[in-house]
Design a protein around this motif. Structure first.
Motif: not given
Length: 181
Positions: A105-106, A109, A119-120, A123-124, A127, A139-140
């Motif tokens: 995910i990083e 983004l 950032r929020g 992130l959305k 995702e 994602k992790d």
């Protein structure tokens, strides 16, 4: 307003090894208009990747010019070139170029954060792109924990996240199965 996005005139690129000059691009002319889908084909070592790197300002030509919407890229200040690369161009590299210390995910983004998207919100959006690629459950994970095809889908999501005007893809589906590609 013209729909001409990129114009390439007399593009040449040479590399030097010891006292030998290797000419990779020998006077390429090219135009890309809004909505064009262009495939560049040729044998390994023909200069396809070099051409894409130059178009995206990751490399410089030995000679010739690239014009983006009427402005010569060589006239860009460094900040303009960086903005062009971040906001107008999406890269899908042949060998992914994912950042190994960041999770999936990083990696996706990251271009949004460079643009200073909150950032929020970033992130959305990341995702959502990850779900489109069928990798929401990964994602992790770090890139090294993914298959080649999964890494390629992460690279594609990263290239598309800023909704760029130009996508430069160097063998983007080489590691994907036929259906996913």
């Amino acid at each position: 307003m013209s729909d001409l996005i990129l114009e390439v005139k007399g593009l040449k690129k040479s590399f030097h090894k010891d006292s030998i000059e290797i000419q990779v691009l020998k006077g390429v002319d090219f135009e890309a208009r809004k909505g064009d889908f262009t495939t560049i084909m040729g044998p390994s070592g023909a200069g396809k990747s070099t051409f894409l790197y130059i178009l995206g300002t990751l490399d410089t030509p030995t000679e010739g010019e690239i014009i983006y919407r009427g402005t010569r890229i060589s006239d860009f200040r460094r900040d303009d070139e960086n903005l062009f690369r971040n906001e107008k161009v999406g890269f899908v590299f042949q060998f992914y170029h994912l950042l190994p210390d960041f999770n999936v995910i990083e990696n996706i983004l990251f271009p949004l954060l460079i643009r200073r998207v909150e950032r929020g919100e970033a992130l959305k959006k990341a995702e959502r792109f990850l779900e489109i690629m069928g990798l929401g459950h990964r994602k992790d994970h770090r890139p090294g924990e993914l298959s080649g095809g999964e890494q390629q889908r992460v690279a594609i999501a990263r290239a598309l996240i800023n909704e760029p005007e130009i996508i430069l893809a160097d063998e983007p589906t080489g590691n994907l199965d036929r259906k996913t590609g």
